[in-house]
Structure formats: C-alpha cells, structure tokens
Design an enzyme around this catalytic site. Structure first.
Site, mmCIF file in Angstrom:
data_model
loop_
_atom_site.group_PDB
_atom_site.id
_atom_site.type_symbol
_atom_site.label_atom_id
_atom_site.label_comp_id
_atom_site.label_asym_id
_atom_site.label_seq_id
_atom_site.Cartn_x
_atom_site.Cartn_y
_atom_site.Cartn_z
ATOM 1 N N LYS A 135 -11.317 -5.673 -7.184
ATOM 2 C CA LYS A 135 -10.376 -4.789 -7.884
ATOM 3 C C LYS A 135 -10.916 -4.284 -9.218
ATOM 4 C CE LYS A 135 -6.429 -7.252 -7.515
ATOM 5 N NZ LYS A 135 -4.983 -7.436 -7.337
ATOM 6 N N LYS B 248 -5.846 -11.043 -14.042
ATOM 7 C CA LYS B 248 -5.890 -10.763 -12.609
ATOM 8 C C LYS B 248 -7.215 -11.198 -12.002
ATOM 9 C CE LYS B 248 -3.000 -6.745 -11.745
ATOM 10 N NZ LYS B 248 -3.031 -5.410 -11.145
ATOM 11 N N GLY C 17 -2.220 -9.939 -2.034
ATOM 12 C CA GLY C 17 -0.983 -10.579 -1.581
ATOM 13 C C GLY C 17 -0.205 -11.233 -2.712
ATOM 14 N N HIS D 3 6.431 0.201 -8.573
ATOM 15 C CA HIS D 3 5.200 0.198 -7.785
ATOM 16 C C HIS D 3 5.295 1.387 -6.831
ATOM 17 C CE1 HIS D 3 2.028 -1.812 -5.126
ATOM 18 N NE2 HIS D 3 2.472 -0.795 -4.402
ATOM 19 N N LYS E 289 5.730 -7.845 -2.103
ATOM 20 C CA LYS E 289 6.708 -6.841 -1.677
ATOM 21 C C LYS E 289 7.684 -7.428 -0.661
ATOM 22 C CE LYS E 289 2.978 -3.500 -2.080
ATOM 23 N NZ LYS E 289 1.838 -2.967 -1.323
ATOM 24 N N GLU F 182 -2.643 2.313 -4.765
ATOM 25 C CA GLU F 182 -1.464 1.710 -5.383
ATOM 26 C C GLU F 182 -1.445 2.019 -6.879
ATOM 27 O OE1 GLU F 182 -0.509 -1.924 -2.357
ATOM 28 O OE2 GLU F 182 -1.295 -2.482 -4.326
ATOM 29 N N GLU G 177 -4.854 -0.690 -7.512
ATOM 30 C CA GLU G 177 -5.843 -1.076 -6.501
ATOM 31 C C GLU G 177 -5.753 -0.152 -5.299
ATOM 32 O OE1 GLU G 177 -5.501 -4.656 -4.276
ATOM 33 O OE2 GLU G 177 -3.327 -4.590 -4.201
ATOM 34 N N ARG H 188 -7.142 -0.370 4.480
ATOM 35 C CA ARG H 188 -6.704 -0.794 5.822
ATOM 36 C C ARG H 188 -5.273 -0.318 6.030
ATOM 37 N NH1 ARG H 188 -3.055 -4.110 3.753
ATOM 38 N NH2 ARG H 188 -3.646 -5.174 1.850
HETATM 39 P P1 ADP Z 1 -2.105 -7.720 -5.050
HETATM 40 O O1 ADP Z 1 -3.433 -7.180 -4.641
HETATM 41 O O2 ADP Z 1 -2.061 -9.210 -5.106
HETATM 42 O O3 ADP Z 1 -0.967 -7.105 -4.307
HETATM 43 P P2 ADP Z 1 -1.687 -5.891 -7.287
HETATM 44 O O4 ADP Z 1 -2.762 -5.630 -8.275
HETATM 45 O O5 ADP Z 1 -1.458 -4.849 -6.247
HETATM 46 O O6 ADP Z 1 -1.956 -7.310 -6.587
HETATM 47 O O7 ADP Z 1 -0.318 -6.180 -8.035
HETATM 48 C C1 ADP Z 1 0.816 -6.715 -7.401
HETATM 49 C C2 ADP Z 1 2.058 -6.415 -8.206
HETATM 50 O O8 ADP Z 1 1.980 -6.950 -9.534
HETATM 51 C C3 ADP Z 1 2.324 -4.921 -8.409
HETATM 52 O O9 ADP Z 1 2.990 -4.344 -7.331
HETATM 53 C C4 ADP Z 1 3.190 -4.932 -9.667
HETATM 54 O O10 ADP Z 1 4.524 -5.258 -9.369
HETATM 55 C C5 ADP Z 1 2.582 -6.057 -10.457
HETATM 56 N N1 ADP Z 1 1.564 -5.532 -11.381
HETATM 57 C C6 ADP Z 1 0.245 -5.362 -11.132
HETATM 58 N N2 ADP Z 1 -0.407 -4.870 -12.212
HETATM 59 C C7 ADP Z 1 0.517 -4.706 -13.166
HETATM 60 C C8 ADP Z 1 0.472 -4.271 -14.543
HETATM 61 N N3 ADP Z 1 -0.675 -3.901 -15.142
HETATM 62 N N4 ADP Z 1 1.635 -4.256 -15.239
HETATM 63 C C9 ADP Z 1 2.808 -4.662 -14.667
HETATM 64 N N5 ADP Z 1 2.906 -5.086 -13.409
HETATM 65 C C10 ADP Z 1 1.787 -5.132 -12.659
#
Ligand code: ADP
Length: 451
Positions: free
Chosen positions: A116, A158, A164, A208, A237, A275, A288, A292
């Site tokens: 990521k 992160k 997930g 999101h 989600k 996303e 990200e 897929r």
């Molecule tokens: P994963 O790959 O585990 O799904 P993501 O990076 O897509 O992780 O993030 C999952 C969720 O975390 C997002 O849908 C959002 O709700 C929250 N999130 C991610 N990044 C941020 C951020 N910079 N600020 C606030 N919430 C975030």
C-alpha cells in the site's frame, strides 16, 4: 473463448464465478478441501478436484495442487475470486508458465499495489490525490519525527501489506505512539509476513468511497461509478451501497477522471477498484487499490446491468469489453448486506455449526449470493462471510424497505449471524436519512474490544 476455467476459491464467490461461466457456455472446475466435500460450489461445477485438507494452507492456498488440478483437467484459465491466491504473484507467474491464463491484471501491477505504501507513491505520480502521510517508517523515533512534519496527531499507523481491516491503528497522542507502533508491526508480521508500516493523517469522520473500473487489451477503459462502503466496524465493511447518495456530481466526475487516467498510465487490464476516503467537504484521497474482484461488486452490477465477472473472463480471453463508457447509465439504487457467521453480541466471535433451517428471501430486485443450504456445515477454517443479500430499487428508500423485508424473510438456524445487527441498522434514523460516515457503527455500538 475459453472452453474450461478453474475457480481457485470456495464459498459464495466460487458459486458466483461458476454461474457467470455457465452463462457464457464455459465448463468449470471447482477445487475443494476435505472439509468442503459437500459444499455447493463443488456440486454446481462441471468437475471438482479435492486439493487438500481443511486448513487453507493445505488446500485453497496449495499452489502446487491447484495448478496440478488445472493441468490435469485441461482448464485454460484460472479465476482466483478474492482473498486466497488472488494477489499472490508467485501463483500468477507459475500459472502463466504452465500456459494457464490468470483472470486478473499483470503480476507486476499486483505486486506494486499489494504494497500500500508503494501504491500511494504511484498514485501521487499519476496525479491522484493521496492522504498526506509518509513512506515506510524505520522505528518509533523516525515515526515521531515524521508525525511532527505531518502537522501532528491524530495519525493512523498502517501496515504496508495490510488488508481486510487488519494492521490499522489510530494514534491520538505521542504517549501511545510507541505501544501502537509495536502492536501494528507485530500484527502485520504475523498476519502478512511483513512488519513494515507507514503513517497517514487520520481523516476525521470520512466516508469510504470506491470506484470500480474495467479495462481490456484493446485500450478500452470503462468506469462503473462508485460505491459507498462507510458502514464498517473495526475498519471492516458490513454494508455497501451504490451510488453514494450525497456525492456531488462534480466530485464524482473528478474521481472518475483520476481513476481512468491512472489505470491507463499503468496499462492496467481487467477489473480493479480505487478506494478513497472523503472528508465532509468532499475532498477525497486515495487509500489503496484492489487488483481483483471485490466482495461488494454485485451492487455495481445491479445499477449498471453489467456482469463484471463475465467482463473479466472476456478481457482475459483477449476479447474487447462488451460495453462502452457512454452506454453505462446507472439506474436506481442498490444495497448489499454482508451476512457473516458470527456473534455481534460477543465481539463478533465467528460461529460454526450445521445449518438446520435456511429460508432464502426473494422478490423483484432481491439477489442472494450464498454458499448456505440445509445440512451444510459452517466450519471454523474459513472466512465468516457466508452470504450476501443484495437489493435493487428505484430509490434508496425503496431499497431500505426491500432490505427490511428481505432480512425478515432470511432465516438461518444452526449458527449465529449478524442478521439482527443489519435489521437494527436498517431502522436507524441516521442510516435511513443517509447521514452517516465510517464512524457510524462505532458511535452506535461503542469501541470494539481491545481498541
Ligand atoms: P484494508 O486494506 O485493511 O481494507 P484500508 O486502507 O482500505 O485497509 O482502510 C480500511 C478502512 O480504514 C477505510 O475504509 C476507512 O474507514 C479507514 N481508513 C483508512 N485510512 C484512513 C485515514 N487516513 N483516515 C481515516 N480513516 C481511514
């Protein structure tokens, strides 16, 4: 077109792919573990091959056995679904070395995007807005110094290899930074075999929003509009809807433009999702990319009338997309509930057992994608997602009413599920008004344990 494809997955997504293949006149090979010998995907495929024991590493992640099954059954292509080997480029490369087409983008792209932190750098280069943040951080000292440069707390730590909802922690104060850094690093190392982490500014109360697109080998790029996936718990989600009711059309157009431009710059072929998180002023930032098919793809199918799996198979076989951007005209509204075998009252503990009584809802615009059937045993080895309840209607309110009725009809006896939680959300005034962000469920239920 392919004559036969192997589906390297199980559960609802394997069934979904088998159905798409059948509609195209393509034979299917299912793979299964010893725990899944009575599973529906095994019964629905043209052929089925047992690839190992119940644990995912023995079967659904067993690259050698899966490729042998494909070769022995004369399959020409492999659809990976989501999870398992969908982003495993060793698998993709080995499949291709054995003249099997992988139904997904090139392995180079998968590698770039499954990290990521690298993905963020690439998007920045292609002009996509990215959440302010850092590259990989070395240690606590380096992290704290970078937080100051970013303008202070709150930040998110992160995992670069995260997915997930795992490997994400919010930090609000410097005193807890070291502990949280340690937690995420260890969690990421054990879950993904890669403990590297980076920082992002925590966007408060965001939505999101994600954008689906698909591209073929002939230079055609089509986006299929957005999904609002803000109903989450613990960053996972639970409910998704399309379109996003509050998204301004000018912002939607800008996002679409970013998505298509970046996908073209990468020479991306097949389906993918960008996303974003979006603040109250509708500033949006890339978080990200998923290379897929996603769990929530059906809501996009319902509003566009486009079978995304079918398009994936077409483009992998070298055919052009069957759609043009100007013909993609979203109609109405669609909502999906993820039905999980878990107990929301006991911190979402996964639930297992034999399905005693299963009643499937129906009616106009109601779709159920599920592996469940009477007598099926939900085992402890796999993801708790056992089905998806999807509705399509003229308006959001009509979808909410259909979903309430469908949730009343849906009966699953023998395991605990989150049906009751969904039912309460579909009666919550803030949700019904469409006034929600990613904080909604935490506000309603309180912080998850251990946070
Ligand atoms: P994963 O790959 O585990 O799904 P993501 O990076 O897509 O992780 O993030 C999952 C969720 O975390 C997002 O849908 C959002 O709700 C929250 N999130 C991610 N990044 C941020 C951020 N910079 N600020 C606030 N919430 C975030």
């Amino acid at each position: 077109m392919f004559k036969k494809i192997l589906i390297a997955n199980r559960g609802e997504i394997a069934i979904r792919i088998i159905r798409a293949a059948k509609s195209m006149g393509i034979d299917t090979v299912a793979i299964y573990s010893t725990a899944d010998k009575d599973a529906l995907h095994v019964q629905l495929a043209t052929q089925a091959v047992c690839v190992g024991g119940p644990l995912p590493k023995e079967s659904y992640l067993n690259i050698e056995n899966i490729l042998s099954a494909a070769i022995l059954t004369d399959a020409e292509a492999i659809h990976p679904g989501y999870g398992y080997l969908a982003e495993n480029t060793k698998f993709v490369r080995l499949a291709e070395q054995n003249n099997l087409t992988f139904i997904g983008p090139d392995p180079e792209i998968i590698d770039m995007m499954s990290n990521k932190s690298k993905g963020r750098d690439i998007m920045k280069r292609h002009g996509v807005p990215v959440v302010p943040g850092t590259g990989i951080i070395e240690d606590v000292k380096d992290g704290l110094a970078r937080v100051i440069k970013m303008g202070g707390f709150p930040v998110l730590i992160k995992a670069s290899a995260g997915g997930g909802g795992k490997g994400i922690r919010a930090v609000y104060h410097k005193d807890s930074f070291a502990t949280e850094f340690d937690t995420v690093t260890k969690e990421a190392q054990s879950a993904f075999g890669d403990g590297s982490v980076y920082l992002e500014r925590l966007i408060t109360n965001p939505k999101h929003i994600e954008f689906q697109f698909i591209a073929d080998k002939h230079g055609n790029y089509v986006h299929l509009y957005e999904r609002d996936c803000s109903i989450q718990y613990n960053h996972k989600k639970i409910i998704e809807e399309a379109p996003c009711r509050t998204l301004k059309d000018e912002v939607r157009q800008k996002m679409a433009h970013n998505v298509i431009n970046a996908a073209k710059a990468m020479d991306y072929v097949n389906a993918g999702t960008f996303e974003f998180i979006m603040d109250k002023e509708q500033n949006y930032y890339f978080i990200e990319m998923n290379t897929r098919i996603q769990v929530e793809h059906p809501i996009t199918e319902m509003i566009t009338g486009i079978d995304i799996i079918k398009e994936q198979i077409r483009v992998s076989a070298g055919h052009p997309l069957s759609i043009k951007q100007e013909n993609v005209k979203p109609e109405g509204y669609s909502i999906e509930c993820r039905i999980n075998a878990e107990d929301p009252k006991a911190n979402f503990t996964p639930s297992t057992g034999k399905i005693e009584n299963f009643v499937v809802p129906g009616g106009f615009g109601v779709r159920v994608d599920t592996e469940l059937h009477n007598g099926f045993v939900v085992s402890p080895f796999y993801d708790p997602l056992v089905g998806k309840l999807i509705v399509h209607g003229k308006s959001r309110l009509e979808c909410i009413r259909k979903m309430r009725a469908a949730l009343e009809e849906l009966t699953i006896k023998g395991i605990n599920t989150n049906i009751g939680l969904h039912y309460s959300i579909f009666h919550h005034p803030k949700y019904v008004e469409g006034n929600f962000d990613t904080g909604f469920l935490t506000e309603v239920r309180g912080q998850p344990e251990g946070r």
